[in-house]
Design a protein around this motif. Structure first.
Motif, short mmCIF file in Angstrom:
data_model
loop_
_atom_site.label_atom_id
_atom_site.label_comp_id
_atom_site.label_asym_id
_atom_site.label_seq_id
_atom_site.Cartn_x
_atom_site.Cartn_y
_atom_site.Cartn_z
N ASP A 34 0.87 -1.19 0.00
CA ASP A 34 0.00 0.00 0.00
C ASP A 34 0.90 1.23 0.00
O ASP A 34 1.89 1.28 0.71
N GLY A 45 -17.96 8.31 4.10
CA GLY A 45 -19.01 8.62 5.05
C GLY A 45 -18.90 7.76 6.31
O GLY A 45 -19.61 7.97 7.28
N ASP A 280 -13.16 -0.66 -5.37
CA ASP A 280 -13.26 0.53 -6.23
C ASP A 280 -12.47 0.37 -7.52
O ASP A 280 -12.81 0.96 -8.54
#
Ligand SMILES: Cc1cc2nc3c(=O)[nH]c(=O)nc-3n(C[C@H](O)[C@H](O)[C@H](O)COP(=O)(O)OP(=O)(O)OC[C@H]3O[C@@H](n4cnc5c(N)ncnc54)[C@H](O)[C@@H]3O)c2cc1C
Length: 382
Positions: A34, A45, A280
């Motif tokens: 990462d 959110g 995603d």
């Protein structure tokens, strides 16, 4: 950094972590890279639907997540432009968990499951190959038998598979902030979704507070957003100004943050020999709700299962990769993409102002309040 493993996962968010935990527990040699160092925040959110919570339980990480600050969500309110609301109660609760905490918990679980986690390492390019795919970066040259790209909307996998990245129209955008000292809402443990005439194909949200701060934001599809010549921060300000009683006396903790949401389309996620995309990176976000965490976790489960079978066979050729991408599309992407139709119907109702007619309200109550418009919650708990 040079090395090799059975599987290399690019991205340790929910999609990469789910796949990595499952594969490492199954005895596969897993490396995860990462570009961020954890704990890292992710603009979000912070809402986990009850089916996402169920997937965290299946992964065996729910206890670890619940040890951290969180809020419980027992119901949602859809607040219409005339100020009335429709309530939907969830059969099992959802959660609000700040992503700083959720993703750190997942990252720790990854390491505990036996995966090698490399932080602060960016992948620039992946090379698809049925037996020896490769990931390259300024400080990285890694060979694996399968590469799983779980690196978010601008995934390196798009170039490797020769697919053009999603057009801007296939994206949503959102702005979020944390507000402290918000007056109490109508009821505790409720997520509020405000549907506004000035916000077609989108909504404003107020989620239950965690450690005294509520996640508040505005989401809209890019095509609707582009029709108005405005800015996201102006849209958020307009949302706050439209509800003075709800936001009276509240003040921001930290800065406003914006990020994109790659919306689901009824197409196959990119894949290639030795290469799969998930979360995603595969464009799986629900265009109606903006939910993407369950989609990331679920695609991680499917990719892990498909990868295990491929490792047993000794290779992941292009056809097998496409079949796994097809399973992700069928289970996650296509049902999410279909919800665009509900969004367009809701837009038409709100634009024409008929949402305050008793019959329309009754229909909305039947559809939304019962969960019938929301297959994810209707199937809650699974
Ligand atoms: C403002 C906003 C609000 C949202 N609210 C919600 C919500 O309340 N609930 C919900 O369910 N969904 C929500 N979503 C969607 C949700 O955040 C995403 O769908 C989810 O995070 C996808 O998880 P992921 O693992 O696929 O990707 P990510 O969580 O984005 O993780 C990707 C990881 O890959 C790493 N990475 C990226 N590029 C590279 C590279 N080149 N090399 C190495 N590492 C790399 C990143 O550092 C990151 O850690 C929201 C999205 C936005 C933008």
């Amino acid at each position: 950094m040079r090395g090799e493993s059975d599987v290399l996962i690019v991205g340790a968010g929910p999609a990469g972590a789910a796949a990595g935990i499952l594969l490492a527990r199954a005895g596969v040699r897993v490396a995860v890279v990462d570009r961020a160092r954890f704990p890292r925040d992710k603009t979000c959110g912070d809402a986990l639907s009850n089916r996402a919570v169920a997937r965290l339980a299946d992964l065996g990480v729910l206890g670890r997540v619940l040890e951290r600050s969180h809020a419980t969500v027992r119901a949602a309110h859809a607040i219409l432009p005339d100020g009335t609301h429709i309530e939907r109660r969830y059969p099992t609760p959802g959660l609000i968990v700040p992503r700083l905490l959720l993703d750190a918990a997942l990252r720790d679980a990854l390491e505990q499951s036996g995966a090698e986690v490399m932080e602060g390492v960016s992948v620039r390019r992946v090379v698809a190959d049925p037996t020896r795919p490769r990931a390259l970066g300024a400080e990285l040259d890694w060979r694996a038998r399968v590469v799983l790209a779980a690196d978010g909307p601008g995934s390196v996998a798009w170039e490797a598979t020769g697919r053009s990245p999603p057009a801007p129209q296939a994206l949503g955008i959102a702005i979020t902030t944390y507000l402290e000292e918000l007056p109490a809402g109508l009821a505790p443990a409720v997520s509020e979704h405000y549907f506004e005439r000035f916000l077609p194909s989108g909504y404003g949200w107020v989620f239950p507070a965690v450690d005294g701060a509520s996640n508040v934001g505005v989401y809209q599809t890019v095509d609707a957003y582009k029709r108005r010549e405005t800015r996201l921060d102006a849209l958020l300000a307009q949302f706050l100004a439209a509800h003075p009683e709800r936001f009276r006396g509240a003040h921001a903790r930290g800065r406003e943050r914006t990020w994109q949401l790659p919306l689901a389309r009824p197409t196959l996620p990119p894949s290639g020999p030795g290469l799969l995309t998930l979360g995603d990176a595969a464009r799986l976000v629900d265009p109606l709700s903006g939910e993407g965490i369950w989609h990331a976790l679920e695609s991680g489960f499917i990719a892990a299962q498909g990868t295990l079978a491929a490792l047993e066979r000794g290779r992941l050729d292009a056809g097998a990769a496409r079949a796994i991408a097809g399973r992700i599309a069928l289970r996650v992407g296509v049902p999410a993409a279909a919800r665009r139709a509900i969004q367009l119907g809701l837009d038409a109702v709100i634009r024409s102002g008929v949402d305050d007619l008793p019959l329309v309200k009754k229909l909305l109550t039947l559809g939304y309040g019962s969960g019938a418009l929301d297959p994810s919650h209707a199937r809650a708990g699974r």
